[in-house]
Design an enzyme around this catalytic site. Structure first.
Site, PDB file in Angstrom:
ATOM      1  N   HIS A  11       0.860  -1.183   0.000  1.00 43.10           N
ATOM      2  CA  HIS A  11       0.000   0.000   0.000  1.00 43.10           C
ATOM      3  C   HIS A  11       0.894   1.230   0.000  1.00 43.10           C
ATOM      4  O   HIS A  11       1.626   1.457   0.959  1.00 43.10           O
ATOM      5  CB  HIS A  11      -0.917  -0.003   1.233  1.00 43.10           C
ATOM      6  CG  HIS A  11      -1.850  -1.168   1.252  1.00 43.10           C
ATOM      7  ND1 HIS A  11      -3.122  -1.112   0.738  1.00 43.10           N
ATOM      8  CD2 HIS A  11      -1.685  -2.441   1.697  1.00 43.10           C
ATOM      9  CE1 HIS A  11      -3.711  -2.300   0.869  1.00 43.10           C
ATOM     10  NE2 HIS A  11      -2.851  -3.118   1.452  1.00 43.10           N
ATOM     11  N   LEU A  12       0.832   2.000  -1.071  1.00 39.30           N
ATOM     12  CA  LEU A  12       1.669   3.205  -1.154  1.00 39.30           C
ATOM     13  C   LEU A  12       0.861   4.463  -0.850  1.00 39.30           C
ATOM     14  O   LEU A  12       1.397   5.560  -0.841  1.00 39.30           O
ATOM     15  CB  LEU A  12       2.341   3.300  -2.527  1.00 39.30           C
ATOM     16  CG  LEU A  12       3.276   2.122  -2.860  1.00 39.30           C
ATOM     17  CD1 LEU A  12       3.972   2.339  -4.196  1.00 39.30           C
ATOM     18  CD2 LEU A  12       4.309   1.894  -1.766  1.00 39.30           C
ATOM     19  N   ARG A  13      -0.434   4.291  -0.591  1.00 39.63           N
ATOM     20  CA  ARG A  13      -1.290   5.354  -0.028  1.00 39.63           C
ATOM     21  C   ARG A  13      -1.447   6.581  -0.918  1.00 39.63           C
ATOM     22  O   ARG A  13      -1.918   7.621  -0.442  1.00 39.63           O
ATOM     23  CB  ARG A  13      -0.784   5.800   1.344  1.00 39.63           C
ATOM     24  CG  ARG A  13      -0.630   4.681   2.358  1.00 39.63           C
ATOM     25  CD  ARG A  13      -1.934   3.985   2.622  1.00 39.63           C
ATOM     26  NE  ARG A  13      -1.834   3.080   3.780  1.00 39.63           N
ATOM     27  CZ  ARG A  13      -2.628   2.037   3.971  1.00 39.63           C
ATOM     28  NH1 ARG A  13      -3.591   1.766   3.081  1.00 39.63           N
ATOM     29  NH2 ARG A  13      -2.500   1.278   5.021  1.00 39.63           N
ATOM     30  N   ASN A  15      -6.729   0.823  -2.715  1.00 46.40           N
ATOM     31  CA  ASN A  15      -7.627   1.373  -1.684  1.00 46.40           C
ATOM     32  C   ASN A  15      -7.121   2.728  -1.185  1.00 46.40           C
ATOM     33  O   ASN A  15      -6.818   2.916  -0.015  1.00 46.40           O
ATOM     34  CB  ASN A  15      -7.819   0.388  -0.530  1.00 46.40           C
ATOM     35  CG  ASN A  15      -6.521   0.014   0.144  1.00 46.40           C
ATOM     36  OD1 ASN A  15      -5.450   0.117  -0.436  1.00 46.40           O
ATOM     37  ND2 ASN A  15      -6.605  -0.429   1.383  1.00 46.40           N
ATOM     38  N   ASP A  62      -8.551  -5.129  -2.633  1.00 43.11           N
ATOM     39  CA  ASP A  62      -7.851  -5.411  -1.380  1.00 43.11           C
ATOM     40  C   ASP A  62      -8.270  -4.481  -0.249  1.00 43.11           C
ATOM     41  O   ASP A  62      -8.391  -3.274  -0.406  1.00 43.11           O
ATOM     42  CB  ASP A  62      -6.349  -5.310  -1.566  1.00 43.11           C
ATOM     43  CG  ASP A  62      -5.629  -5.628  -0.266  1.00 43.11           C
ATOM     44  OD1 ASP A  62      -6.089  -6.525   0.448  1.00 43.11           O
ATOM     45  OD2 ASP A  62      -4.636  -4.962   0.043  1.00 43.11           O
ATOM     46  N   HIS A 106      -2.645 -12.562   1.333  1.00 45.44           N
ATOM     47  CA  HIS A 106      -2.376 -12.727   2.774  1.00 45.44           C
ATOM     48  C   HIS A 106      -3.146 -13.846   3.472  1.00 45.44           C
ATOM     49  O   HIS A 106      -4.022 -13.608   4.300  1.00 45.44           O
ATOM     50  CB  HIS A 106      -2.573 -11.413   3.538  1.00 45.44           C
ATOM     51  CG  HIS A 106      -3.813 -10.626   3.206  1.00 45.44           C
ATOM     52  ND1 HIS A 106      -5.058 -11.189   3.169  1.00 45.44           N
ATOM     53  CD2 HIS A 106      -3.982  -9.320   2.915  1.00 45.44           C
ATOM     54  CE1 HIS A 106      -5.940 -10.253   2.863  1.00 45.44           C
ATOM     55  NE2 HIS A 106      -5.318  -9.116   2.708  1.00 45.44           N
ATOM     56  N   ASN A 156      -5.340  -6.971   9.237  1.00 43.81           N
ATOM     57  CA  ASN A 156      -6.405  -7.787   8.690  1.00 43.81           C
ATOM     58  C   ASN A 156      -5.882  -8.504   7.461  1.00 43.81           C
ATOM     59  O   ASN A 156      -5.469  -7.824   6.515  1.00 43.81           O
ATOM     60  CB  ASN A 156      -7.604  -6.907   8.310  1.00 43.81           C
ATOM     61  CG  ASN A 156      -8.827  -7.736   7.985  1.00 43.81           C
ATOM     62  OD1 ASN A 156      -8.852  -8.931   8.245  1.00 43.81           O
ATOM     63  ND2 ASN A 156      -9.823  -7.114   7.398  1.00 43.81           N
ATOM     64  N   ASP A 201       2.144  -7.069   2.309  1.00 48.54           N
ATOM     65  CA  ASP A 201       0.962  -6.279   2.662  1.00 48.54           C
ATOM     66  C   ASP A 201       1.382  -5.026   3.441  1.00 48.54           C
ATOM     67  O   ASP A 201       0.707  -4.604   4.393  1.00 48.54           O
ATOM     68  CB  ASP A 201      -0.043  -7.111   3.453  1.00 48.54           C
ATOM     69  CG  ASP A 201      -1.395  -6.410   3.636  1.00 48.54           C
ATOM     70  OD1 ASP A 201      -1.620  -5.367   2.972  1.00 48.54           O
ATOM     71  OD2 ASP A 201      -2.210  -6.894   4.432  1.00 48.54           O
ATOM     72  N   HIS A 259       0.485   3.492   8.365  1.00 44.93           N
ATOM     73  CA  HIS A 259      -0.493   4.389   8.986  1.00 44.93           C
ATOM     74  C   HIS A 259       0.269   5.411   9.814  1.00 44.93           C
ATOM     75  O   HIS A 259       1.292   5.087  10.413  1.00 44.93           O
ATOM     76  CB  HIS A 259      -1.463   3.617   9.889  1.00 44.93           C
ATOM     77  CG  HIS A 259      -2.417   2.745   9.147  1.00 44.93           C
ATOM     78  ND1 HIS A 259      -3.425   3.260   8.354  1.00 44.93           N
ATOM     79  CD2 HIS A 259      -2.512   1.407   9.054  1.00 44.93           C
ATOM     80  CE1 HIS A 259      -4.101   2.249   7.816  1.00 44.93           C
ATOM     81  NE2 HIS A 259      -3.566   1.120   8.215  1.00 44.93           N
TER      82      HIS A 259
END
Lengths: 462, 313
Positions: free
Chosen positions: A87-89, A119, A177, A257, A303, A330, A334
């Site tokens: 996740h590179l946001r 996402n 995802d 995952h 998760n 994964d 945050h």
């Protein structure tokens, strides 16, 4: 092919990074290990113009003019790792991570390429957003990045995205995802549509009716803590449904995952029946259990959740017998204030790129549970499952290499992270195995701050 | 003892020391002027993120009887409603230098988290469905008064165990004091893995007569909306403690507030076996002892308060 657009095997998938000078390197006296071609010996490796030019006996190769020499002193040179799940946001959550910090984190962990999840805010679900991201990656990404747009618009689970258009623009596959495609009818249409546009569907498997408001694995620890549990069967029942549908439609799916023993059993069974299903496990699920959540450290909230020891053992066995195809992190950054809240309020996710190799090496290879060769092959296998490239140490291949010091000990987080976020579930742990140098798509993408041993070569080559 | 976060952190000796001191404070509550200067000049902050009447007033009374200054901070009508994070709230309130913070939140582990952000002593007054340690201490205190020792006693905890912090703290505390604990309730409200706390699990009341003590839990109405049990009528038919089920020598407990006609029938609430008001009474002296313990008593080995010479641990 330019150095920053590596060969990828699948027509049209775009892996993009910022332009970088092709490496001219002599890696002298390294212990090269590539489980796919049996390479396992001390040697010199010469990189010219971003590609592996020559592999020779230790001390036999000399650096040409302008090349840099790295003294390996017998340290391990591995094919660099690839991660089909990070996740590179970007866009929209750059306070957690962006393309530059995320790919810097990847390079620091020995990764030569990653696939980013959709996402984000807004969701990566349309051609303009994907196009803008590919352009941004060409300016900012330190290692090549590919993108998996969403299966459904806004991850809403109802309407399919314009998958053919996204694919033509370079989508690496599709995924919702973070959420399952809960509606079996919608999911079935995505499987059917794959016949037109190709692209593996990567699946986050969870039946929301069973996982509910759960915040950790349902078991003795959740009972003790009074925290609502996420039962293992919320994952495995969804995998069973999706394997049945994929088999029926003749489609290809990749399960993200994997966390539970029951899930391993379902996938082994589906594979035996010939379903085109592959799957991944994360370093944290392979090395930690719900016992590590007793202190309610929010860095360990993810998760799927960390599960029981029997689940962890099942994942390790599945890695060994081939049921699990690859290790993927994964990586889920945050911000600190988002994680500094009570456990049940905290967002799910741990960072993982910078610790993946060391965690698996320390907890699984050093105790003798898994051989180093197997771990390296699983850390480099993820892109092959998407019909992308597999990093290889062989003359003529693009240089995707990682030099590691297997004896170096370090404390996770002690000197910060390359990632913008610090929510690493291994924080504070002493791990063995340090990445010293990463070459991604032919360019040096990372050097460990203090260790690099390089001297600019003189014309004589020494 | 620096904080009281979980019964798990206490030894049997710790529990006995606290309860002995509570017994010593019992005398104070019979005086005309129910106050000792033990915590004079100390500030106790009540930080309640959930509605509570008895726990909060009992802590307030306990602090005041020890002559501490008390500040009440309720989540409604505060900066919390304006979106301030728990950490920012705690840091802000810490600027007032409270000596102890009594905290209740809907989240497991929140009290422990707060303990890591402030130098104040933290008393957990309920963290989500995790623990409610002072409730367990006052329940043990009540049973000690009623039965003498808990050693070898058979205690049944009946009802919604899954959503009950009281159940979790009490299982731990009763076990530590040597009792055998059985939990009983609808299978949908007994969490998977609860046996790990050392209790037996039953799904019906057939063997309730084994119990020396019957501890009924509150059946919360919101559980009905989530369909954990088919109906309150069905729940009462299966699990209500009533005159037919409760034996004459069994002690009946309940953490309050009681839903008459649901988990308990009216006649058992008013029966001599019920010690529910004793529990409430014990709340004040036990909480006095807890506040004294975390603020003054940690180094006092004699087991009784020295009201005029408080020492900071």
């Amino acid at each position: 092919m330019t150095p920053h657009e590596p060969r990828n095997g699948a027509a049209g998938v775009r892996l993009v990074s910022a332009p970088a000078r092709p490496a001219e390197l002599l890696l002298r006296d390294v212990h090269a290990l590539d489980p796919r071609n049996g390479l396992d010996r001390r040697c010199d490796v010469l990189v010219r113009g971003g590609a592996i030019a020559e592999i020779g006996a230790p001390g036999t190769l000399s650096a040409p003019a302008g090349a840099e020499t790295v003294e390996g002193e017998g340290r391990h040179l591995l094919p660099a790792f690839v991660d089909p799940h990070v996740h590179l946001r970007t866009p929209g959550q750059e306070h957690k991570e962006d393309l530059e910090t995320g790919t810097r984190s990847a390079a620091a962990g020995g990764y030569c390429a990653v696939i980013a999840m959709p996402n984000t805010s807004p969701t990566i679900d349309s051609a303009p957003i994907l196009g803008a991201l590919l352009d941004a990656a060409a300016r900012e990404a330190r290692v090549p990045v590919g993108f998996m747009p969403a299966i459904t618009r806004g991850l809403g689970g109802h309407e399919l995205t314009d998958m053919a258009e996204l694919r033509a623009l370079g989508a690496a596959g599709f995924t919702d995802d973070g959420r399952p495609v809960a509606d079996a009818g919608v999911f079935r249409r995505a499987l059917q549509y794959q016949r037109l546009c190709g692209g593996v569907l990567a699946l986050h498997e969870e039946d929301p009716a069973l996982s509910g408001k759960g915040a950790m694995h349902e078991g003795t620890v959740s009972a003790l803590l009074g925290v609502a549990g996420i039962p293992s069967v919320s994952e495995s029942t969804m995998i069973a449904r999706d394997c049945a549908l994929a088999g029926y439609e003749g489609a290809r799916i990749h399960i993200q995952h994997l966390s539970a023993r029951e899930s391993v059993e379902v996938i082994a069974d589906a594979k035996a029946r010939g379903v085109a299903v592959t799957c991944e496990a994360s370093p944290h699920h392979l090395t930690m259990t719900d016992e590590h959540v007793r202190g309610l450290d929010t860095k360990r909230k993810m998760n799927p959740p960390l599960r029981a020891e029997s689940d962890r053992q099942a994942l390790i066995a599945a890695l060994r017998d081939g049921t699990i195809d690859c290790i993927a992190t994964d990586h889920a950054p945050h911000a600190r204030d988002e994680k500094e809240v009570p456990f049940e309020r905290a967002p799910m996710g741990t960072t993982g790129l910078e610790t993946a190799f060391a965690a698996v090496y320390t907890d699984l290879v050093l105790p003798g549970t898994l051989p180093l060769e197997l771990v390296v092959s699983k850390l480099t296998a993820g892109f092959g499952l998407l019909d992308l490239f597999v990093p290889t140490i062989a003359a003529g291949e693009p240089a995707n290499l990682v030099l590691v010091d297997l004896d170096a000990e370090w404390v996770v987080g002690e000197s910060g992270y390359e990632s913008r976020s610090e929510n690493c579930c291994f924080a504070g742990r002493t791990l063995r195995g340090r990445v010293l140098l990463t070459v991604a798509a032919g360019a040096v993408a990372y050097r460990e701050r203090s260790t690099i041993l390089s001297v600019p070569a003189s014309g004589s080559g020494r | 003892m620096r904080h009281l976060l979980s019964i798990d952190d206490l030894t049997r000796e710790d529990i006995e020391r606290i309860l002995d001191r509570a017994a010593a404070f019992e005398e104070v509550s019979h005086r005309d002027i129910k106050k000792v200067p033990a915590l004079r000049g100390r500030t106790v902050l009540n930080l309640f993120y959930e509605a509570s009447t008895r726990t909060r007033s009992s802590f307030e009374l306990a602090a005041k009887r020890l002559s501490a200054d008390v500040v009440n901070f309720a989540a409604s009508g505060s900066s919390v409603e304006k979106g301030e994070s728990l950490k920012d709230t705690v840091l802000t309130l810490t600027a007032h230098s409270p000596d102890a913070i009594v905290i209740r939140t809907p989240y497991a582990g929140a009290a422990a988290l707060v303990a890591s952000w402030t130098t104040a002593a933290i008393v957990n007054a309920g963290d989500g469905k995790h623990e409610h340690p002072t409730q367990a201490l006052l329940d043990v205190y009540t049973l000690r008064t009623k039965l003498g020792s808990l050693q070898g006693r058979n205690i049944w905890i009946v009802g919604d165990v899954a959503h009950s912090r009281v159940a979790r703290s009490n299982i731990l505390a009763f076990k530590k004091m040597g009792a055998d604990v059985t939990v009983c309730g609808p299978p949908t409200l007994i969490p998977r893995g609860i046996e790990a706390l050392g209790c037996a699990v039953r799904y019906d009341l057939r063997d309730l007569r084994e119990a020396d003590v019957v501890y009924a839990l509150r059946m919360q109405h919101e559980r009905m909306d989530q369909h954990f049990v088919p109906s309150l009528r069905e729940y009462a038919a299966q699990y209500q403690i009533n005159g037919r089920r409760l034996g004459p020598r069994q002690v009946l407990m309940h953490p309050g507030p009681v839903n008459r006609g649901v988990e308990l029938s009216g006649e058992v609430v008013d029966s001599p076996q019920a010690v529910i008001t004793m529990q409430v009474k014990a709340g004040v002296v036990v909480r006095m002892a807890v506040l004294y313990e975390v603020l003054a008593g940690a180094r006092d080995e004699r087991g009784a308060p020295r009201p005029t010479e408080p020492q900071l641990a």
